[in-house]
Write a protein that holds these residues in place. Structure first.
Motif, PDB file in Angstrom:
ATOM      1  N   VAL A 199       0.843  -1.192   0.000  1.00  0.00           N
ATOM      2  CA  VAL A 199       0.000   0.000   0.000  1.00  0.00           C
ATOM      3  C   VAL A 199       0.876   1.238   0.000  1.00  0.00           C
ATOM      4  O   VAL A 199       1.842   1.330   0.755  1.00  0.00           O
ATOM      5  CB  VAL A 199      -0.944   0.002   1.224  1.00  0.00           C
ATOM      6  CG1 VAL A 199      -1.790   1.264   1.246  1.00  0.00           C
ATOM      7  CG2 VAL A 199      -1.828  -1.241   1.218  1.00  0.00           C
ATOM      8  N   GLU A 200       0.500   2.172  -0.856  1.00  0.00           N
ATOM      9  CA  GLU A 200       1.211   3.439  -0.979  1.00  0.00           C
ATOM     10  C   GLU A 200       0.190   4.561  -0.860  1.00  0.00           C
ATOM     11  O   GLU A 200      -0.750   4.630  -1.641  1.00  0.00           O
ATOM     12  CB  GLU A 200       1.912   3.494  -2.336  1.00  0.00           C
ATOM     13  CG  GLU A 200       2.625   4.780  -2.615  1.00  0.00           C
ATOM     14  CD  GLU A 200       3.289   4.779  -3.977  1.00  0.00           C
ATOM     15  OE1 GLU A 200       4.224   5.547  -4.137  1.00  0.00           O
ATOM     16  OE2 GLU A 200       2.872   4.014  -4.868  1.00  0.00           O
ATOM     17  N   GLY A 201       0.355   5.397   0.106  1.00  0.00           N
ATOM     18  CA  GLY A 201      -0.586   6.491   0.276  1.00  0.00           C
ATOM     19  C   GLY A 201      -1.927   5.993   0.783  1.00  0.00           C
ATOM     20  O   GLY A 201      -2.038   4.923   1.374  1.00  0.00           O
ATOM     21  N   LYS A 202      -2.961   6.773   0.501  1.00  0.00           N
ATOM     22  CA  LYS A 202      -4.288   6.444   1.013  1.00  0.00           C
ATOM     23  C   LYS A 202      -5.059   5.487   0.113  1.00  0.00           C
ATOM     24  O   LYS A 202      -5.944   4.790   0.569  1.00  0.00           O
ATOM     25  CB  LYS A 202      -5.106   7.715   1.215  1.00  0.00           C
ATOM     26  CG  LYS A 202      -4.548   8.593   2.304  1.00  0.00           C
ATOM     27  CD  LYS A 202      -5.407   9.807   2.523  1.00  0.00           C
ATOM     28  CE  LYS A 202      -4.824  10.653   3.640  1.00  0.00           C
ATOM     29  NZ  LYS A 202      -5.631  11.829   3.917  1.00  0.00           N
ATOM     30  N   GLU A 203      -4.742   5.454  -1.180  1.00  0.00           N
ATOM     31  CA  GLU A 203      -5.563   4.664  -2.087  1.00  0.00           C
ATOM     32  C   GLU A 203      -4.799   3.679  -2.954  1.00  0.00           C
ATOM     33  O   GLU A 203      -5.350   2.673  -3.362  1.00  0.00           O
ATOM     34  CB  GLU A 203      -6.370   5.591  -2.989  1.00  0.00           C
ATOM     35  CG  GLU A 203      -7.348   6.447  -2.210  1.00  0.00           C
ATOM     36  CD  GLU A 203      -8.162   7.350  -3.115  1.00  0.00           C
ATOM     37  OE1 GLU A 203      -8.256   7.054  -4.320  1.00  0.00           O
ATOM     38  OE2 GLU A 203      -8.707   8.328  -2.615  1.00  0.00           O
ATOM     39  N   ALA A 204      -3.552   3.952  -3.273  1.00  0.00           N
ATOM     40  CA  ALA A 204      -2.816   3.115  -4.222  1.00  0.00           C
ATOM     41  C   ALA A 204      -2.330   1.833  -3.565  1.00  0.00           C
ATOM     42  O   ALA A 204      -1.791   1.853  -2.465  1.00  0.00           O
ATOM     43  CB  ALA A 204      -1.625   3.881  -4.799  1.00  0.00           C
TER      44      ALA A 204
END
Length: 91
Positions: free
Chosen positions: A33-38
């Motif tokens: 997971v990267e950031g809030k959505e990716a």
């Protein structure tokens, strides 16, 4: 689709170091997971030693010259594509 070759950075954005969170590892695939959505599917076998669910990792990718004895890229892609029947697929 164009056959024009562009540097990877133009297609995929900045591939410099990124800090990612290992959310899950199932059936040999890690969900990073990267950031809030990716989120990204990543082969679990390529994770660093000791990385488990809940671990933060840093990932960077860069293009490198082909190994000295590497197969010609066009021939390699043709050979790899022979087993691809093409068309639609179901998940």
């Amino acid at each position: 689709m164009s056959n024009e070759r562009r540097p990877v950075g133009e297609k995929m954005g900045n591939a410099g170091p990124r800090t990612l969170f290992i959310d899950s590892i199932e059936e040999g695939v890690a969900r990073l997971v990267e950031g809030k959505e990716a989120s990204h599917a990543f082969p679990a076998g390529l994770l660093p030693a000791g990385a488990v669910e809940g671990t933060w990792i840093e990932v960077s990718v860069r293009a490198v010259p082909a190994p000295a004895k590497a197969e010609d890229p066009a021939a390699l892609r043709k050979r790899l594509g022979k087993s691809d029947p093409g068309g639609d697929f179901s998940l």
